[in-house]
Design an enzyme around this catalytic site. Structure first.
Site, PDB file in Angstrom:
ATOM      1  N   CYS A 232      -6.226  -9.706   1.440  1.00 22.85           N
ATOM      2  CA  CYS A 232      -7.268  -8.779   1.904  1.00 22.85           C
ATOM      3  C   CYS A 232      -8.569  -9.456   2.299  1.00 22.85           C
ATOM      4  O   CYS A 232      -8.982  -9.372   3.451  1.00 22.85           O
ATOM      5  CB  CYS A 232      -7.533  -7.750   0.815  1.00 22.85           C
TER       6      CYS A 232
ATOM      7  N   LYS B  67     -14.395   0.469   4.315  1.00 26.91           N
ATOM      8  CA  LYS B  67     -13.380  -0.433   3.759  1.00 26.91           C
ATOM      9  C   LYS B  67     -13.739  -1.904   4.005  1.00 26.91           C
ATOM     10  O   LYS B  67     -13.710  -2.739   3.096  1.00 26.91           O
ATOM     11  CB  LYS B  67     -12.025  -0.098   4.397  1.00 26.91           C
TER      12      LYS B  67
ATOM     13  N   VAL C  77       0.833  -1.206   0.000  1.00 24.44           N
ATOM     14  CA  VAL C  77       0.000   0.000   0.000  1.00 24.44           C
ATOM     15  C   VAL C  77       0.866   1.253   0.000  1.00 24.44           C
ATOM     16  O   VAL C  77       0.649   2.192  -0.774  1.00 24.44           O
ATOM     17  CB  VAL C  77      -0.910   0.002   1.253  1.00 24.44           C
TER      18      VAL C  77
END
Ligand code: UGA
Length: 438
Positions: A263, A207, A11
């Site tokens: 993720c 998110k 990221v």
């Protein structure tokens, strides 16, 4: 504006390089000296298409630098992003926030002026409040606003996703935070990317809700694929048939071996933990996690069943070739990859497993000690009793099917990504098994 990015992992590095490309002055800080040394030499710590070139250009233009010194990175920065890892904590599945909190303490101790501190790491609801408390209690003399700005980048397409986002979400509690973030993202404003300002806790939850919803969509179509197999329907047509409804949308409806990666598995689990902590239920997400976990190993059983019905009988002593190991194409990431459970299920049944992946073998080899790595796809299939397409790399989209039928010991192709047309595969001489269709 000077931007400091704490954490030069996936990221941090992608976001830092893209912010530099927008014209900001970016310093990426990472505690790992060997990573910083390699970045200085132009060597990327991860495989991401376009990243090396983007980094090289911005380093050459003097807009992107790397350091191990947080003090150097933070000095004079108007925005300090926290982009460190939040792995699943061993034992309980909660997101491990120790790196985030350590970064907050270090930032508080090193700020030289007013700044906005932004959590870009995926962090559970309430983390921003805790970061704010840590900074306040450290006695930082400057005005600091703590903001949440989740990332929605897909591995393998991260740079495009950053530069042409569906939306930017900013969770801020004051105007100073909002104004600074408008400045940071001004180049994307000009491209008319939708920017959504919310409260900080809402932004943190967006998110998790986004990833849990996408994981749900995939898991839904995977169960519909099983049903298609049982009733003789075609899941690809079902996906098309429902996806053309604008309320549903066509994306993330590809049936396959289950979702993996860094993720969805981690974030769905963390969402369950948050719900438990607040004494509420997210039963749909609970079901998604359980169904997806079960599916990966079930794909091993699917291969074994295909081998049995292909006249092979016992799988013990047979060889299975896996094409693709990473959790998806265009990445070397092996985290929670379905291939791990599939290979294990096959080896548990007594099969030998040979594998080839264009980018993933280096990281995969230590995770799959019993698997033999091949030099290329055709070397892997030589003498295999079953060929299993696990990851839909472009390199596997136009394989010579006749050659597979000729060179494999048994001409069986189990296509877990529905890459091939069943009629063409059969015409090439293969027994062809795919997901959710005949
Ligand atoms: C995912 C999200 O898509 C990003 O928006 C988000 O920023 C990122 O997580 C994150 O939280 O950092 P990523 O894990 O890189 O991105 O990969 P995806 O392309 O979403 O794929 C995830 C998994 O779902 C893969 O195993 C893929 O094979 C599987 N998948 C995806 C399907 O099985 N079917 C589909 O239709 C789509």
């Amino acid at each position: 504006m000077k931007i400091c990015m704490v954490g030069a992992g996936y990221v941090g590095l992608v976001s830092g390089a893209c912010f530099a490309d927008f014209g900001h002055d970016v310093v990426c800080v990472d505690a790992d000296p060997s990573k910083i040394e390699r970045l200085h030499a132009g060597v990327m710590p991860i495989y991401e298409p376009g990243l090396e070139d983007l980094v090289r250009r911005n380093v050459a233009a003097g807009r992107l630098t790397f350091t191990t010194s947080l003090a150097e990175g933070v000095a004079g920065a108007g925005a300090v992003f926290i982009g460190v890892g939040t792995p699943s904590r061993r034992g309980d599945g909660h997101a491990d926030l120790s790196y985030v909190y350590a970064a907050a303490r270090d930032i508080a101790a090193n700020l030289t002026g007013d700044a906005v501190v932004v959590t870009k790491s995926t962090v559970p609801v309430g983390t921003g409040d805790e970061v704010e408390r840590i900074i306040r209690e450290a006695g930082c003399p400057h005005r600091v606003s703590v903001v949440s700005n989740p990332e929605f980048l897909r591995e393998g397409a991260a740079i495009g996703d950053f530069k042409r986002p569906d939306r930017i979400v900013i969770g801020a509690e004051d105007e100073y935070g909002r104004e600074t973030m408008r400045e940071v993202y001004r180049p994307l404003f000009l491209n008319q990317a939708p920017i959504l300002f919310t409260g900080r806790r809402t932004s943190e939850l967006i998110k998790y809700a986004a990833n849990a919803f996408l994981a749900t969509k995939i898991t839904f179509i995977n169960e519909i694929a099983d049903l298609c197999e049982a009733v003789g329907a075609d899941v690809q047509d079902v996906s098309r048939g429902i996806g053309l409804d604008n309320r549903i949308g066509p994306k993330f409806l590809h049936a396959g071996p289950g979702y993996g990666g860094s993720c969805f598995p981690k974030d769905t689990l963390a969402l369950l933990k948050t719900a438990q902590d607040y004494d509420t239920h997210v039963r749909i997400v609970e079901a998604v996690v359980a169904v997806n976990d079960n599916r990966k190993r079930a794909m091993g059983r699917k291969v074994i069943a295909a081998m049995a019905s292909c006249g092979g009988g016992e799988v013990r002593g047979k060889t299975v070739a896996l094409l693709g190991l990473t959790f998806k194409p265009n990445t070397d990431d092996m985290r929670d990859a379905p291939s791990l459970a599939i290979a294990q299920a096959l080896m548990d049944a007594g099969a030998s497993v040979v594998a080839y992946d264009p980018e993933g073998m280096e990281l995969a080899a230590p995770m799959l000690p019993g698997v033999t790595m091949a030099a290329n796809a055709y070397a892997a299939i030589e003498n295999a009793d079953a060929v299993v397409l696990v990851t839909e790399w472009d390199a596997f989209r136009a394989l010579d099917l006749k050659r597979i039928a000729r060179e494999a010991a048994t001409p069986l192709l189990v296509d877990l990504r529905n890459v091939y047309n069943p009629a063409e595969a059969r015409a090439a001489g293969l027994t062809y098994v795919s997901v959710g269709r005949d």
